[in-house]
Design a protein around this motif. Structure first.
Motif, PDB file in Angstrom:
ATOM      1  N   ARG A   1      14.055  69.843  37.718  1.00  0.00           N
ATOM      2  CA  ARG A   1      14.651  70.057  39.029  1.00  0.00           C
ATOM      3  C   ARG A   1      15.955  70.844  38.926  1.00  0.00           C
TER       4      ARG A   1
ATOM      5  N   ASP B   1      10.292  61.276  41.705  1.00  0.00           N
ATOM      6  CA  ASP B   1      10.447  62.154  42.869  1.00  0.00           C
ATOM      7  C   ASP B   1       9.101  62.579  43.459  1.00  0.00           C
TER       8      ASP B   1
ATOM      9  N   ASP C   1      17.396  60.048  43.537  1.00  0.00           N
ATOM     10  CA  ASP C   1      18.631  60.556  44.141  1.00  0.00           C
ATOM     11  C   ASP C   1      18.366  61.753  45.054  1.00  0.00           C
ATOM     12  N   LEU C   2      17.116  61.889  45.499  1.00  0.00           N
ATOM     13  CA  LEU C   2      16.819  62.946  46.466  1.00  0.00           C
ATOM     14  C   LEU C   2      17.490  62.623  47.797  1.00  0.00           C
TER      15      LEU C   2
ATOM     16  N   HIS D   1      12.820  60.741  29.826  1.00  0.00           N
ATOM     17  CA  HIS D   1      13.203  60.071  31.074  1.00  0.00           C
ATOM     18  C   HIS D   1      13.831  61.022  32.083  1.00  0.00           C
TER      19      HIS D   1
ATOM     20  N   ALA E   1      17.655  60.845  38.523  1.00  0.00           N
ATOM     21  CA  ALA E   1      16.479  61.725  38.566  1.00  0.00           C
ATOM     22  C   ALA E   1      15.625  61.417  37.354  1.00  0.00           C
ATOM     23  N   VAL E   2      14.585  60.626  37.568  1.00  0.00           N
ATOM     24  CA  VAL E   2      13.715  60.219  36.469  1.00  0.00           C
ATOM     25  C   VAL E   2      12.294  60.670  36.813  1.00  0.00           C
ATOM     26  N   ARG E   3      11.688  61.389  35.900  1.00  0.00           N
ATOM     27  CA  ARG E   3      10.304  61.815  36.135  1.00  0.00           C
ATOM     28  C   ARG E   3       9.379  60.624  36.012  1.00  0.00           C
TER      29      ARG E   3
END
Lengths: 260, 239
Positions: free
Chosen positions: B223, A174, A121-122, B218, A169-171
């Motif tokens: 951020r 991004d 979602d960047l 998850h 936003a999932v690591r």
């Protein structure tokens, strides 16, 4: 939200992006001591993601793709360092080095049903800077990621698999420099055990592999900005990224099979 | 033969022992009460009004949506405490039986800090130790230096705030794992803060005062999220 301002530059100065069009990265999330979510009484997310990844690997290899896997066994160790757990940033590094045309991060969950698709979602960027912040490296690829997400969603719909698609936003999505989509496999029905059903997983894998078959001809890497002679104009609204290491840039000539 | 004065001394000593034991028991009870009072998990200010209407963004796991709902709750006047009370109330709703987004019961938030934006930089105060960690230095915000160049662009002043939500590890460790369920929790918190404290422009999450990569494996906690109305489906599909 991190806002990155591109330097003023004409389109003629942009260089084509680099991509190995026939390479796909499959990241079977979790593994080893990290079981991920517990689905029902006995199913672990790490087992479901590995099972789906292996099915996808076979189908993609049969279609001529080079498949880069972050793990092929239960253990999730750093390459060449057995016993050292793979971090999320390590997974992103593996994907970025492959310069793949698609990076799929596989997850599983007990909530909802069917397949959940997510892209970053960047806010998007029109071109890839010479040095991108690690935490927002996906920004230049957001458009392609959303395009890939739509392709996968359409393929799953044609296969009759319930699916939802969105942005999240999932690591470490991004930080990826490739079209990246999170594929979260949920149970097919009310029965939570259906998430571990081999036929269901095969149907999902075939739909995804079918969508990826034409993907190499549909995707375009974002153009790249030439290295700036001075420090790039980046305006960060937060302190420096936690992992400030820049993405390793490999010259196109050193990337086997790289095509502009 | 025991002399009389020896008997008197003996009984005096016995009396002293009994008195000291009684004193010890009483002081121990007082100390325990004092520690319990310090560990009280409800340090919020007393509400100044009975109740007031608030808008909360509620998550629904079934369709992955978030919808706004009205509630009447008592809130303190202090902004930080209001933000914390809002989130605690939101999580308490999720902990109730039959919730569409079931979460573990218990206090979810340690503290909420509201910082003025833009956050222009950090510096470590060499003299002031941090309140919670005396061995560490306190971190203080530094204002931007005024430029001597008259043509230099003015520093943007948004007037907004950054909310730093310090979650409790007891809550995070028990949180259900999954992309959708974790994302819904974060969006629900962000949307609720946005609806009731519109001066909040950005939201960051910590866990027990430290940065953590994900909520439960998850959703990204590293951020800075933009505060916005989240009461719309964050995805589309046929599910």
């Amino acid at each position: 939200m991190v806002v990155t301002k591109l330097p003023d530059i004409s389109a003629a100065q942009l260089t084509p992006g680099v991509m190995n069009r026939m390479t796909v990265v499959l990241d079977a999330s979790h593994g080893g001591t990290d079981p991920g979510a517990r689905i029902g009484e006995s199913i672990l997310e790490k087992d479901v993601t590995l099972s789906l990844a292996l099915k996808l690997q076979s189908l993609l290899a049969a279609r001529g793709f080079t498949v880069a896997m972050t793990r092929t066994t239960d253990a999730a160790d750093k390459p060449g360092a057995a016993g050292t757990p793979l971090t999320l940033d390590d997974r992103a590094s593996i994907a970025n080095r492959a310069r793949a045309s698609a990076c799929l991060q596989l997850h599983a969950a007990s909530s909802g049903n069917g397949v959940h698709l997510y892209s970053s979602d960047l806010d998007g960027m029109p071109a890839e800077a010479a040095v991108m912040p690690w935490s927002t490296a996906q920004a230049a690829w957001v458009t392609e990621s959303a395009h890939l997400e739509r392709q996968l969603s359409d393929a799953l719909r044609r296969s009759g698999v319930p699916r939802v698609a969105g942005r999240a936003a999932v690591r470490p999505v991004d930080s990826l420099t490739c079209p990246a989509v999170v594929v979260e496999l949920a149970p097919e029905s009310e029965d939570l055990n259906s998430v571990n059903d081999s036929a269901y997983q095969q149907r999902v894998a075939e739909a995804i592999a079918g969508a990826l078959e034409l993907w190499p001809t549909q995707t375009q890497p974002p153009p790249r900005l030439p290295p700036a002679s001075q420090k790039p104009k980046t305006a960060l609204t937060q302190p420096a990224p936690r992992v400030p290491a820049p993405i390793v840039r490999v010259p196109a000539a050193q990337v086997p099979g790289a095509q502009p | 033969m025991i002399h009389r004065h020896q008997r008197i001394v003996f009984w005096c000593l016995v009396g002293c022992i009994v008195a000291m034991a009684t004193l010890l028991v009483v002081e121990r009870q007082r100390g325990r009460d004092r520690i319990l009072a310090l560990g009280d998990q409800t340090p919020l200010e007393a509400p100044t009004a009975t109740t007031e209407p608030v808008t909360m963004d509620f998550a629904n796991d079934a369709d992955g949506s978030i919808h706004a709902g009205e509630r009447e709750i008592a809130l303190p006047t202090d902004e930080n405490a209001r933000a914390r009370a809002l989130i605690d109330h939101l999580i308490a709703q999720y902990a109730q039986a039959g919730s569409a987004h079931p979460l573990p019961p218990g206090s979810a938030v340690g503290e909420v800090f509201l910082l003025p934006l833009p956050v222009v930089g950090y510096a470590t105060d060499p003299k002031t130790p941090a309140a919670l960690h005396p061995d560490r230095r306190a971190t203080v915000l530094v204002a931007p230096k005024a430029s001597d160049d008259p043509n230099a662009p003015a520093q943007p002043v948004s007037g907004g705030e950054l909310a730093v939500v310090d979650l409790r590890s007891s809550f995070v460790d028990q949180h259900p794992s999954g992309v959708e369920v974790e994302t819904l929790t974060l969006l629900s918190i962000i949307g609720t803060l946005h609806a009731n404290l519109p001066q909040i422009e950005q939201v960051r999450f910590l866990v027990d005062g430290a940065e953590r990569e994900t909520l439960a494996g998850h959703a990204d906690l590293t951020r800075t999220y933009t505060s916005r109305d989240t009461a719309t489906p964050f995805h589309t599909g046929d599910n």
